[in-house]
Design an enzyme around this catalytic site. Structure first.
Site, PDB file in Angstrom:
ATOM      1  N   ARG A  45       0.797  -1.221   0.000  1.00 60.29           N
ATOM      2  CA  ARG A  45       0.000   0.000   0.000  1.00 60.29           C
ATOM      3  C   ARG A  45       0.832   1.275   0.000  1.00 60.29           C
ATOM      4  NH1 ARG A  45      -5.732   0.174   2.539  1.00 60.29           N
ATOM      5  NH2 ARG A  45      -5.836   2.413   2.308  1.00 60.29           N
ATOM      6  N   LYS A 143      -0.511 -19.484   4.324  1.00 57.11           N
ATOM      7  CA  LYS A 143      -1.378 -19.864   5.427  1.00 57.11           C
ATOM      8  C   LYS A 143      -1.495 -18.700   6.417  1.00 57.11           C
ATOM      9  CE  LYS A 143       0.298 -21.511   9.409  1.00 57.11           C
ATOM     10  NZ  LYS A 143       1.270 -20.654  10.106  1.00 57.11           N
ATOM     11  N   HIS A 173       4.904 -24.274   4.857  1.00 54.98           N
ATOM     12  CA  HIS A 173       6.352 -24.253   4.604  1.00 54.98           C
ATOM     13  C   HIS A 173       7.068 -25.482   5.162  1.00 54.98           C
ATOM     14  CE1 HIS A 173       6.822 -22.520   8.678  1.00 54.98           C
ATOM     15  NE2 HIS A 173       8.059 -22.910   8.618  1.00 54.98           N
ATOM     16  N   GLU A 211       9.217 -24.532  20.226  1.00 58.30           N
ATOM     17  CA  GLU A 211       9.945 -23.316  19.835  1.00 58.30           C
ATOM     18  C   GLU A 211      10.343 -22.553  21.091  1.00 58.30           C
ATOM     19  OE1 GLU A 211       8.242 -21.140  16.277  1.00 58.30           O
ATOM     20  OE2 GLU A 211       6.445 -21.932  17.200  1.00 58.30           O
ATOM     21  N   HIS A 235       1.004 -27.449  10.030  1.00 62.60           N
ATOM     22  CA  HIS A 235       2.288 -28.160  10.073  1.00 62.60           C
ATOM     23  C   HIS A 235       2.182 -29.532  10.756  1.00 62.60           C
ATOM     24  CE1 HIS A 235       3.536 -24.300   8.798  1.00 62.60           C
ATOM     25  NE2 HIS A 235       3.780 -23.764   9.980  1.00 62.60           N
TER      26      HIS A 235
HETATM   27  C1  BG6 Z   1       4.730 -20.524  11.197  1.00 63.47           C
HETATM   28  C2  BG6 Z   1       3.964 -20.031  12.386  1.00 63.47           C
HETATM   29  O1  BG6 Z   1       3.875 -21.105  10.252  1.00 63.47           O
HETATM   30  O2  BG6 Z   1       5.686 -21.500  11.621  1.00 63.47           O
HETATM   31  C3  BG6 Z   1       4.887 -19.464  13.446  1.00 63.47           C
HETATM   32  O3  BG6 Z   1       3.040 -19.046  11.969  1.00 63.47           O
HETATM   33  C4  BG6 Z   1       5.963 -20.472  13.798  1.00 63.47           C
HETATM   34  O4  BG6 Z   1       4.168 -19.084  14.596  1.00 63.47           O
HETATM   35  C5  BG6 Z   1       6.647 -21.013  12.549  1.00 63.47           C
HETATM   36  O5  BG6 Z   1       6.918 -19.816  14.621  1.00 63.47           O
HETATM   37  C6  BG6 Z   1       7.592 -22.144  12.877  1.00 63.47           C
HETATM   38  O6  BG6 Z   1       8.311 -22.470  11.730  1.00 63.47           O
HETATM   39  P1  BG6 Z   1       9.767 -23.120  11.824  1.00 63.47           P
HETATM   40  O7  BG6 Z   1      10.149 -23.350  10.398  1.00 63.47           O
HETATM   41  O8  BG6 Z   1      10.642 -22.128  12.524  1.00 63.47           O
HETATM   42  O9  BG6 Z   1       9.595 -24.377  12.605  1.00 63.47           O
END
Ligand code: BG6
Length: 484
Positions: A45, A143, A173, A211, A235
């Protein structure tokens, strides 16, 4: 299909574009993997010139590269591909200008929607109003796709009205991670595992994604979603479906995705009355991570009260012949003591022990996805001793470090690199099909509705701990436990 001529990133100044998309594209260019004449248009934007935007992109790439230098030769080539487009995604006129900027590449364009999901529909309709949605144009959706099955369907309908399913690339991802793809190799390129890969030999499966990060400046997004929608719906359920799927007939997108969706549809719905014993919701309170004090979740944003979970653990069952009766324990949390994503396959005990004085540990296959990439198998061994009579036994590990084994092979630095490349090459195997996304939401919806109905609010856990006390209640047998 010919190679696309342009990638248009909507949400080009957002967090994902900065941390993942532009650095990934830079690395692909660095390795000569972007098509000649491929253009990258950042759309957002705010007003900025091409040069100012390129400066921003350079700073993002540099940030991601850390100590490594960025190559000036690559940068010059990469910068020359980039243009900036400033427009309001909800205004039809913007699309006229965007079309003029893109021109009419013979291979079409890829539109990457990395915006808030409520903009997906207006963007697609804007593109359609200027004839930019027909083949060979493609679309990538970041997502979360919706917040529930119904909202996911709405988005899918809106996109599907203009793009055929084979031109829609839904990102998860995790599917771009080397180790996640290795699950397919491990399961289907080795004769060893398949005869043991079922309820006869496996006692339980554990999928844990921990995490240390908190919400990392994304409170307003995260608070609307929570760990179930942010991690489990996508995931963790993707990992579960890859572990549980039947062998696909080949590696084609439709073969793989059809097998995964069967697993998602076989997930037993968790009834409300079972939620207190099969699920745990947690939210981190203040604590310590790596020796540093960190604030609690609700202090991340001015002490706003919230019932959003930052931790979830649950026990899932897959109702089919292969997996009947085998619990799949899923767990994910923020502000855990360490970053560790792993899948553990716990095999059954030997049917009869001839070692009366020894404790036998059942075999365990551990697939570590991150931070290190490794596969290990725990097996029982005899301890070397001179004692007569009973054996002294000890569990030991067969360890395969993928980092070590492939240290001379270049590893992709970011999962998005592979996904962007696959979308450019028009291969959908690593993307989520519409029915997969909807089936996963359906299962999660039931849990979310049940929590709301029972008013099951999250229990607090100290940042730097493994979740709320009492989290072990989801285990179906006293000997089941989390492996950390
Ligand atoms: C994302 C989430 O899809 O994946 C995040 O929105 C999360 O909250 C992340 O931290 C974790 O990805 P990775 O690759 O670091 O395990």
């Amino acid at each position: 299909m010919t190679t696309p001529g342009a990638l248009v990133i909507f949400g080009a100044t957002g967090d994902l574009a900065q941390r993942m998309l532009f650095p990934s594209l830079y690395y692909l260019d660095h390795d000569g993997l972007l098509p000649d004449d491929f253009r990258i248009i950042g759309a957002a934007r705010h007003k900025a010139t091409n040069d100012a935007f390129r400066d921003d992109v350079r700073a993002w790439v540099k940030e991601r590269a850390g100590d490594r230098d960025i190559s000036e030769k690559t940068w010059d080539r990469f910068a020359s591909r980039i243009a900036y487009f400033s427009g309001d995604a909800t205004k039809p006129d913007s699309y006229e200008e965007l079309k003029a900027l893109i021109g009419d590449p013979p291979g079409g364009s890829i539109f990457y929607l990395s915006t808030a999901p409520f903009l997906y529909k207006p963007i697609v309709e804007g593109l359609a109003s200027r004839d930019m949605t027909g083949a060979p144009n493609r679309i990538i959706l970041e997502k979360p796709i919706g917040r529930s099955r119904a909202t996911c369907e709405e988005i899918n309908e809106a996109i599907g009205a203009h793009f055929d399913e084979e031109r829609i690339f839904r990102i998860d991802h995790y599917l771009g991670k080397e180790t996640v793809q290795n699950l397919i190799a491990l399961r289907f390129a080795n004769a060893l595992f398949e005869p043991l890969w079922d309820r006869q030999s496996i006692e339980y499966v554990q999928i844990s994604v921990a995490e240390t990060l908190g919400v990392d400046g994304r409170f307003s997004y995260y608070d609307e979603y929570g760990a179930s929608r942010d991690m489990v719906q996508n995931h963790l359920l993707q990992l579960l479906s890859m572990i549980a799927m039947e062998p696909p007939s080949d590696l084609q997108a439709e073969s793989m995705r059809s097998e995964k969706v069967k697993v998602l549809r076989s997930l037993r719905p968790i009834q409300s009355h079972d939620l207190p014993r099969l699920t745990v919701r947690g939210q981190y309170a203040a604590g310590e991570i790596d020796g540093e004090t960190v604030v609690g979740y609700t202090q991340e944003e001015d002490g706003k009260h919230s019932n959003t979970e930052t931790y979830v653990a649950l026990c899932a069952h897959i109702d089919n012949w292969r997996w009947a009766g085998v619990p799949f324990y899923l767990r994910t949390g923020k502000r855990m003591p360490k970053r560790a994503s792993q899948i553990i396959i716990k095999f059954r005990d030997v049917p009869h022990s001839i070692f009366p004085d020894s404790q036998l540990d059942a075999n365990k296959l551990v697939i570590r996805l991150q931070p290190e990439e490794a596969v290990s198998l725990e097996i029982m061994n005899k301890t070397p001793t001179l004692t007569t009579g009973d054996y002294e036994l000890q569990p030991l590990w067969l360890n395969l470090s993928l980092d070590e084994a492939f240290k001379s092979r270049p590893r992709r630095r970011i999962a998005y690199e592979r996904l962007l490349l696959e979308a450019i090459n028009n291969n959908s195997a690593l993307f989520v099909r519409r029915d997969e996304a909807e089936a996963a939401w359906q299962w999660i919806d039931r849990i979310l509705e049940g929590w709301a109905k029972l008013d099951m609010t999250p229990d607090l856990y100290k940042a730097g701990s493994w979740g709320p006390p009492g989290g072990d209640k989801i285990f179906q047998q006293p000997q089941h436990k989390w492996f950390e």
